[in-house]
Structures are given as structure tokens and as C-alpha cells.
Design a protein around this motif. Structure first.
Motif, mmCIF file in Angstrom:
data_model
loop_
_atom_site.group_PDB
_atom_site.id
_atom_site.type_symbol
_atom_site.label_atom_id
_atom_site.label_comp_id
_atom_site.label_asym_id
_atom_site.label_seq_id
_atom_site.Cartn_x
_atom_site.Cartn_y
_atom_site.Cartn_z
ATOM 1 N N SER A 39 0.851 -1.188 0.000
ATOM 2 C CA SER A 39 0.000 0.000 0.000
ATOM 3 C C SER A 39 0.892 1.245 0.000
ATOM 4 O O SER A 39 2.113 1.137 0.017
ATOM 5 C CB SER A 39 -0.942 -0.006 1.206
ATOM 6 N N SER A 108 -1.274 -0.139 9.939
ATOM 7 C CA SER A 108 -2.309 -0.910 9.257
ATOM 8 C C SER A 108 -1.718 -2.182 8.674
ATOM 9 O O SER A 108 -0.739 -2.120 7.915
ATOM 10 C CB SER A 108 -2.937 -0.060 8.144
ATOM 11 N N TYR A 167 -7.416 -6.621 -3.874
ATOM 12 C CA TYR A 167 -7.452 -5.171 -4.004
ATOM 13 C C TYR A 167 -6.828 -4.646 -5.295
ATOM 14 O O TYR A 167 -6.825 -3.449 -5.542
ATOM 15 C CB TYR A 167 -6.726 -4.536 -2.804
ATOM 16 N N ARG A 237 -9.640 -3.776 5.151
ATOM 17 C CA ARG A 237 -9.246 -2.378 4.993
ATOM 18 C C ARG A 237 -9.805 -1.466 6.079
ATOM 19 O O ARG A 237 -9.165 -0.486 6.451
ATOM 20 C CB ARG A 237 -9.702 -1.865 3.617
ATOM 21 N N SER A 239 -12.109 0.803 5.857
ATOM 22 C CA SER A 239 -12.076 2.137 5.266
ATOM 23 C C SER A 239 -13.457 2.717 4.987
ATOM 24 O O SER A 239 -13.567 3.752 4.333
ATOM 25 C CB SER A 239 -11.258 2.119 3.961
#
Length: 254
Positions: A39, A108, A167, A237, A239
């Protein structure tokens, strides 16, 4: 958006980072965001925390490890140790040079492992840890342990294992070098003597880091002020708007 700067590393590469100095009380801890495997620092959680930090006058730093995002490098040469050195460099030379005090490290996934390692290496610089779906020891417990004998043999033979990503259209690539070097940084199986409060946020619908792994981490942390929050419908995630709200509330609560 904060301008990207580049921090030289002794090994000859640079770490891309964005830093916003504190504008509020100097005794308030800053916030450092440590992203996950593959990421980068432009993700939803990092930007949301940056905005929350700006709104409350807190210092904030986000960055890309070696061979991630805006930081150059050959990903096959990446390792837990190298990415830990990147994290420590940000902590030592960016937040320190800005006359910041102790920091809250937000990690994360793989960043949770790196943030935990950094807190153990720099206990005097860390005021708190917020771990989101923390993937401590993932190279052994969440990758190698789940491979079939045929997959493991191929990994050892070819030096790389490719796995479809949830992802991205591009598969994840796991190199044997990452696993072998990661064994120098394993934490589970013994008490983890962290110097600060710890908050863990974990989705129970996470396909990458099972919630039972987060429970094992919480049980291993030898710090009484450790809270584990399970989000029953949460994914890896975390998110969604409600997840971001919980993250911001948790970080600012420390």
C-alpha cells in the motif's frame, strides 16, 4: 495535500514522506501512519488521519517504505528489517527534527507489525499504538503456514510465490527473502513488552488477517492498557465511513 519530501537513507535510496508540524500545544503527541504491504501513503485511512490532525493542531507524518508508492526500489529486495529501518528513520529524523515529542504510531496490516517493532526499539518516542488488522509475524503465520506442500516447495525453488489480490488486478508477490529475513523479527509466542497504551481495531470479516490472530496479539501484549475492538461486519481495509470515524476517535482518544 501536503507536499512530498524525500529522506535519504544510508543504503542509497530515499523515503518519500509528507509531514505536517504541530500547530497546537507542543506537549500533544504527533501521529505517524505506517501503511500495509504494497500500500502507500495516499490511502483513505492516512488522508483521513491527516485531516483530523490538521483540524486539531497535531503533527502528522505519513510515508512510503522502500519500493512502495513514491519511494523507489526493487520490491524483491524489500524486507521487514529494511521497512523497519525506514519507519525508525521517519521517527528519528522527521518527527525529531521538527521538535516533536512522543508519537502515536498507527499501523495498518503489515504496518501494525512495523509499528510494534518500532515501539519496542524506541520506547521513549512512542506515546501510543493503534493497530488496524495488525499482521504481526504474517510471513510465518499468515503466509507460510497456509501454503500447501506444493506451494511451499515452489516458493523455495523459485524464490517467489504469487497470490491473487483482493485489491488489485496485479497479484501479490511474496519472495523467499522476505520470509527468511522476517524470522529475525517475529514477536508472537512470547510476551510483547510494549511501553505504551495499545488499541487494536479488527474486522471479523477480514479475509487476510483473521480476527483470531488479533486476539492472539492482544493476549501476547504485556501492557495492561490494551483494548481490542472487533467490528463484526468489518473487512481488512476498515475504510468505510463508520470505520474511519472509529479510527479517528480511537487515535485522538490516545
Amino acid at each position: 495535500m501536503t507536499e512530498i519530501a524525500h529522506l535519504p537513507q544510508p543504503a542509497g535510496y530515499t523515503i518519500a514522506y509528507c509531514h505536517t508540524p504541530a500547530s497546537g500545544p507542543t506537549q500533544s503527541p504527533g501521529i505517524v501512519f505506517c501503511g500495509g504491504f504494497r500500500s502507500d501513503m495516499t490511502g483513505t485511512k492516512a488522508i483521513a488521519l491527516e485531516q483530523a490532525a490538521l483540524a486539531t493542531g497535531r503533527g502528522f507524518t505519513r510515508f512510503d517504505y522502500f519500493a512502495h508508492g513514491a519511494s523507489p526500489g526493487d520490491f524483491a529486495q524489500g524486507s521487514i528489517g529494511r521497512w523497519l529501518e525506514d519507519t525508525l528513520a521517519i521517527l528519528d529524523r522527521v518527527t525529531q527534527d521538527a521538535n516533536q515529542g512522543a508519537q502515536i504510531l498507527v499501523g495498518s496490516s503489515m504496518g501494525g507489525w512495523l509499528a510494534t517493532l518500532a515501539a519496542l526499539k524506541r520506547p521513549e518516542r512512542v506515546a501510543g499504538l493503534v493497530l488496524i488488522a495488525p499482521a504481526l509475524d504474517f510471513t510465518e503465520d499468515l503466509l507460510l503456514a497456509t501454503l500447501t506442500p506444493e506451494q511451499r516447495a515452489a516458493l523455495e525453488r523459485d524464490g517467489v510465490y504469487r497470490e491473487p489480490s483482493h485489491y488489485s488486478e496485479q497479484p501479490y508477490e511474496f519472495h523467499w527473502h522476505l520470509i527468511a529475513e522476517g524470522r529475525q523479527h517475529l514477536l508472537l509466542g512470547k510476551p510483547i513488552a510494549l511501553p505504551c497504551p495499545v488499541r487494536i481495531l479488527q474486522g471479523m470479516q477480514d479475509p487476510d488477517v483473521p480476527w483470531q490472530h488479533a486476539l492472539r496479539i492482544a493476549e501476547s501484549i504485556a501492557q495492561p492498557d490494551t483494548h481490542l475492538t472487533l467490528i463484526k461486519d468489518g473487512d481488512h481495509r476498515l475504510s468505510r465511513p463508520q470505520d474511519i470515524d472509529l479510527l479517528v476517535e480511537t487515535v485522538l482518544g490516545l
